[in-house]
Design a protein around this motif. Structure first.
Motif, mmCIF file in Angstrom:
data_model
loop_
_atom_site.group_PDB
_atom_site.id
_atom_site.type_symbol
_atom_site.label_atom_id
_atom_site.label_comp_id
_atom_site.label_asym_id
_atom_site.label_seq_id
_atom_site.Cartn_x
_atom_site.Cartn_y
_atom_site.Cartn_z
ATOM 1 N N ALA A 184 0.851 -1.195 0.000
ATOM 2 C CA ALA A 184 0.000 0.000 0.000
ATOM 3 C C ALA A 184 0.881 1.239 0.000
ATOM 4 C CB ALA A 184 -0.922 0.002 1.221
ATOM 5 N N MET A 185 0.388 2.289 -0.687
ATOM 6 C CA MET A 185 1.124 3.547 -0.756
ATOM 7 C C MET A 185 0.668 4.491 0.358
ATOM 8 S SD MET A 185 3.214 3.164 -3.242
ATOM 9 C CE MET A 185 3.771 4.849 -3.484
ATOM 10 N N VAL A 186 1.599 5.277 0.881
ATOM 11 C CA VAL A 186 1.298 6.244 1.946
ATOM 12 C C VAL A 186 0.216 7.216 1.463
ATOM 13 C CG1 VAL A 186 2.237 8.143 3.293
ATOM 14 C CG2 VAL A 186 3.555 6.058 2.996
ATOM 15 N N GLY A 187 -0.806 7.427 2.318
ATOM 16 C CA GLY A 187 -1.867 8.370 2.008
ATOM 17 C C GLY A 187 -3.008 7.777 1.222
ATOM 18 N N GLU A 188 -2.855 6.563 0.686
ATOM 19 C CA GLU A 188 -3.919 5.949 -0.097
ATOM 20 C C GLU A 188 -4.696 4.958 0.764
ATOM 21 O OE1 GLU A 188 -2.333 4.394 -3.708
ATOM 22 O OE2 GLU A 188 -1.547 6.340 -4.379
ATOM 23 N N GLU A 189 -5.489 4.080 0.125
ATOM 24 C CA GLU A 189 -6.296 3.115 0.864
ATOM 25 C C GLU A 189 -5.981 1.704 0.391
ATOM 26 O OE1 GLU A 189 -10.474 2.825 -1.447
ATOM 27 O OE2 GLU A 189 -10.117 4.750 -0.489
ATOM 28 N N VAL A 190 -6.363 0.701 1.204
ATOM 29 C CA VAL A 190 -6.091 -0.691 0.881
ATOM 30 C C VAL A 190 -7.260 -1.547 1.378
ATOM 31 C CG1 VAL A 190 -4.875 -1.161 3.060
ATOM 32 C CG2 VAL A 190 -4.329 -2.509 1.026
ATOM 33 N N GLU A 191 -7.485 -2.688 0.733
ATOM 34 C CA GLU A 191 -8.542 -3.612 1.132
ATOM 35 C C GLU A 191 -7.934 -4.950 1.545
ATOM 36 O OE1 GLU A 191 -11.797 -4.250 -1.447
ATOM 37 O OE2 GLU A 191 -12.457 -2.154 -1.445
ATOM 38 N N PHE A 192 -8.465 -5.511 2.662
ATOM 39 C CA PHE A 192 -8.062 -6.818 3.144
ATOM 40 C C PHE A 192 -9.221 -7.796 2.915
ATOM 41 C CE2 PHE A 192 -5.553 -4.277 6.518
ATOM 42 C CZ PHE A 192 -4.464 -4.179 5.662
ATOM 43 N N PRO A 193 -9.180 -8.675 1.882
ATOM 44 C CA PRO A 193 -10.250 -9.657 1.695
ATOM 45 C C PRO A 193 -10.083 -10.834 2.636
ATOM 46 C CG PRO A 193 -8.604 -9.896 -0.013
ATOM 47 C CD PRO A 193 -8.173 -8.728 0.833
ATOM 48 N N CYS A 194 -11.209 -11.423 3.040
ATOM 49 C CA CYS A 194 -11.178 -12.589 3.929
ATOM 50 C C CYS A 194 -12.461 -13.371 3.710
ATOM 51 C CB CYS A 194 -11.056 -12.132 5.388
ATOM 52 S SG CYS A 194 -10.323 -13.378 6.467
ATOM 53 N N TYR A 195 -12.353 -14.697 3.514
ATOM 54 C CA TYR A 195 -13.576 -15.444 3.249
ATOM 55 C C TYR A 195 -13.461 -16.900 3.699
ATOM 56 C CZ TYR A 195 -11.184 -17.423 -0.836
ATOM 57 O OH TYR A 195 -10.316 -18.073 -1.650
ATOM 58 N N LEU A 196 -14.639 -17.534 3.787
ATOM 59 C CA LEU A 196 -14.745 -18.949 4.130
ATOM 60 C C LEU A 196 -14.985 -19.718 2.835
ATOM 61 C CD1 LEU A 196 -17.170 -18.555 7.167
ATOM 62 C CD2 LEU A 196 -14.716 -18.963 7.295
ATOM 63 N N PRO A 197 -14.064 -20.603 2.414
ATOM 64 C CA PRO A 197 -14.294 -21.337 1.164
ATOM 65 C C PRO A 197 -15.513 -22.242 1.237
ATOM 66 C CG PRO A 197 -12.373 -22.173 2.336
ATOM 67 C CD PRO A 197 -12.784 -20.935 3.050
ATOM 68 N N SER A 198 -15.948 -22.593 2.459
ATOM 69 C CA SER A 198 -17.154 -23.403 2.609
ATOM 70 C C SER A 198 -18.426 -22.594 2.416
ATOM 71 C CB SER A 198 -17.171 -24.040 4.001
ATOM 72 O OG SER A 198 -17.073 -23.041 5.004
ATOM 73 N N LYS A 199 -18.294 -21.237 2.257
ATOM 74 C CA LYS A 199 -19.426 -20.326 2.008
ATOM 75 C C LYS A 199 -20.480 -20.387 3.111
ATOM 76 C CE LYS A 199 -18.887 -20.183 -2.974
ATOM 77 N NZ LYS A 199 -19.526 -20.311 -4.283
ATOM 78 N N LEU A 200 -20.046 -20.537 4.370
ATOM 79 C CA LEU A 200 -20.974 -20.480 5.489
ATOM 80 C C LEU A 200 -21.520 -19.061 5.638
ATOM 81 C CD1 LEU A 200 -19.011 -22.527 8.182
ATOM 82 C CD2 LEU A 200 -21.056 -23.260 6.942
ATOM 83 N N ASP A 201 -22.780 -18.944 6.056
ATOM 84 C CA ASP A 201 -23.373 -17.638 6.329
ATOM 85 C C ASP A 201 -22.706 -17.068 7.580
ATOM 86 O OD1 ASP A 201 -24.858 -15.414 6.785
ATOM 87 O OD2 ASP A 201 -26.808 -16.399 6.685
ATOM 88 N N ALA A 202 -22.002 -15.943 7.422
ATOM 89 C CA ALA A 202 -21.235 -15.361 8.529
ATOM 90 C C ALA A 202 -21.939 -14.170 9.170
ATOM 91 C CB ALA A 202 -19.850 -14.956 8.045
ATOM 92 N N GLU A 203 -23.217 -13.931 8.835
ATOM 93 C CA GLU A 203 -23.889 -12.730 9.320
ATOM 94 C C GLU A 203 -24.065 -12.757 10.833
ATOM 95 O OE1 GLU A 203 -27.414 -9.837 7.698
ATOM 96 O OE2 GLU A 203 -27.499 -11.982 7.257
#
Length: 535
Positions: free
Chosen positions: A45-64
């Motif tokens: 990531a560059m200073v002053g900008e933004e970044v995204e951290f993806p994270c997921y369950l490959p089993s596609k469980l409902d995480a709500e």
């Protein structure tokens, strides 16, 4: 008696070994249920900008209803936490407040992302995400690397020093610690008189170094600063003529010498000046020839690339014009619309509502997908229609089988009966084929054209804004296909933008249709409502 005991012990060992193998097999089958996947490679990531951290369950469980925690180094250092369907900002670390945003559009499929704004050097380090419920808990970690490309170097004249000119070079805003050097016109490094690299309160590095340029530098002195992580550098060149450099005058003693001595010194000086002048001229000519050669190569490559781009653009426009010959009149089927969608009275546009409407249940209505289908169904032929998306930043468009499941969420890919294109947050166009594939568009479309060739098994998408081809699915169809519209939820703009079916001229007004015998222009589609009434 001893022989019988021996057999019994061997049977018992075999039984225990078989149980152990079965246990390991069952653990392997269920291993994916306990996985959490984040970013496998370090994120830059560059200073002053933004970044995204993806994270997921490959089993596609409902995480709500799960606790979802993004953390720094350890679980207790909370960057963002989501619990009991609420975002608990009071439990965040102070340095991340008002800088973190949870993206949870696909939380029911076990997919979330954390967006972190205004990156600073202190954000560098290890991060992780944790999914946790009563019967499930697992996490994934990754590294964040931060880089800052500083300001352009500036060179200042400090005065005369040690028989030469002292120069000072300044630059700021670098991260990590940069490498700096003085160089001459040949790229050879010059010894620095001094060098100071300091770090400010935000962790950014500021650099100041000086050099003494003596006679023989051949006019060009370069201050070069390089970012070691980005492998990028910035340079500033200053030109100094030797005449401005202090030096010992070889002919000063001629005032007390003879006229002949003065003449010899002057001649030698002229020869030396002419030599350096010629050397500099040859160097310039060599650089000029090299530059012209590289420019010629670049121009040739650019010409080839432009030719290919023009050819592809012309080919895409030809496909689009051919597809428009099969334009049909499409309307929306309000009986299929999700309760959060409002269909216009003429059936030509659909918009997202913040409050669900009180609509009667029916076998055709979608309960979980924010979508609506077209009234028309297609079982053969070629059909084309256009949809106005305007400046809307989230949408899906395409076709699907009339028989798709109306309850529950599905992955929008050909294997589940969908052939669609989508836009996410106004920055990424993509398709599912069967996995998510990003698309690069030269011009952002304001209108999307959809062309269905049933017998050929093709669904093509066009950018009507610049008449270009976007993507074509190839498959084999075996049922009724209907137009698919998914406006998605409100994207946060000042006004809510609908998806609108574009009108076409009446048959009698068209001037671009050809009189080919096999042209089925304006062929009317198979109407599902009429089929139901006749039954």
């Amino acid at each position: 008696m001893v022989y019988i005991l021996d057999i019994s012990h061997s049977s018992q060992s075999s039984f225990l070994f078989s149980c152990l193998l079965l246990l390991l097999y069952l653990m392997e089958l269920n291993a994916e249920d306990g996985l959490v996947i984040g970013h496998r490679e370090p994120i830059l990531a560059m200073v002053g900008e933004e970044v995204e951290f993806p994270c997921y369950l490959p089993s596609k469980l409902d995480a709500e209803d799960m606790e979802i925690r993004f953390f720094r180094n350890k679980f207790s250092e909370i960057v963002f936490i989501y619990q009991d369907r609420q975002e608990l900002f009071n439990r965040q670390m102070v340095e991340y407040r008002n800088r973190a945003q949870l993206i949870k559009d696909y939380i029911q499929e076990g997919t979330v992302a954390l967006r972190l704004f205004h990156i600073v050097p202190a954000d560098e380090g290890q991060y992780g995400c944790l999914f946790q419920s009563k019967d499930f808990s697992n996490n994934a970690t990754w590294e964040l690397e931060v880089a800052g490309l500083g300001s352009d170097p500036h060179i200042y004249f400090e005065g005369f020093e040690e028989g030469g000119i002292q120069l000072r070079c300044n630059s700021e805003g670098w991260y990590p610690r940069p490498k700096a050097a003085w160089k001459d016109y040949q790229g050879q490094q010059l010894p620095s008189l001094s060098e100071a690299i300091t770090q400010d309160a935000q962790g950014l590095f500021h650099l100041e170094m000086s050099v003494v340029v003596k006679e023989g530098a051949h006019s060009n002195v370069v201050c070069s600063i390089q970012n070691t992580l980005l492998v990028q550098k910035k340079e500033f060149t200053v030109h100094i003529a030797d005449v401005f450099l202090p030096k010992n005058s070889a002919w000063r003693g001629a005032f007390i010498g003879t006229f002949m001595g003065l003449a010899i010194i002057l001649v030698l000086f002229m020869i030396l000046a002419f030599y350096f002048f010629r050397k500099q001229q040859r160097s310039k000519e060599k650089l000029k020839k090299k530059s012209e050669k590289e420019k010629g190569k670049f121009t040739a490559e650019l010409g080839k690339l432009q030719t290919e781009i023009d050819w592809r653009r012309a080919e895409g426009q030809a496909e689009w014009r051919a597809a428009r010959r099969y334009a049909v009149n499409i309307t929306l089927d309000s009986d299929t619309a999700h309760p959060s969608l409002k269909v216009s009275e003429d059936g030509k546009s659909v918009i997202y509502c913040d409050i669900k409407q009180d609509l009667p249940d029916g076998p055709k209505r979608f309960e979980d997908q924010l979508c609506v289908l077209g009234q028309e169904g297609f079982i053969s032929g070629k059909h084309y229609w256009e949809v106005e998306v305007g400046e809307k930043s989230r949408w899906f468009l395409g076709v699907c089988y009339d028989s798709v499941e109306r309850k529950g969420t599905v992955k929008l890919c050909p294997g589940t009966g969908y052939w669609v294109i989508g836009l996410w947050n106004g920055c990424e166009y993509f398709i599912f084929n069967p996995h998510r594939v990003s698309l690069t568009l030269r011009v952002p479309p304001r209108q999307i054209g959809i062309f269905l060739n049933y017998e050929a098994g093709k669904v093509s998408f066009f950018n009507v804004t610049d008449n270009s081809h976007i993507f074509t699915f190839t498959d084999k169809f075996s049922g009724t296909l209907r137009p698919y519209f998914r406006p998605r939820s409100h994207d946060g703009g000042e006004r809510i933008i609908p998806l609108t079916i574009c009108p076409f001229p009446n048959k009698g007004d068209r001037v671009d249709a050809k009189d080919d015998d096999d042209c089925d222009t304006w062929l009317q589609p198979y109407d599902l409502s009429e089929s139901t009434e006749s039954e």
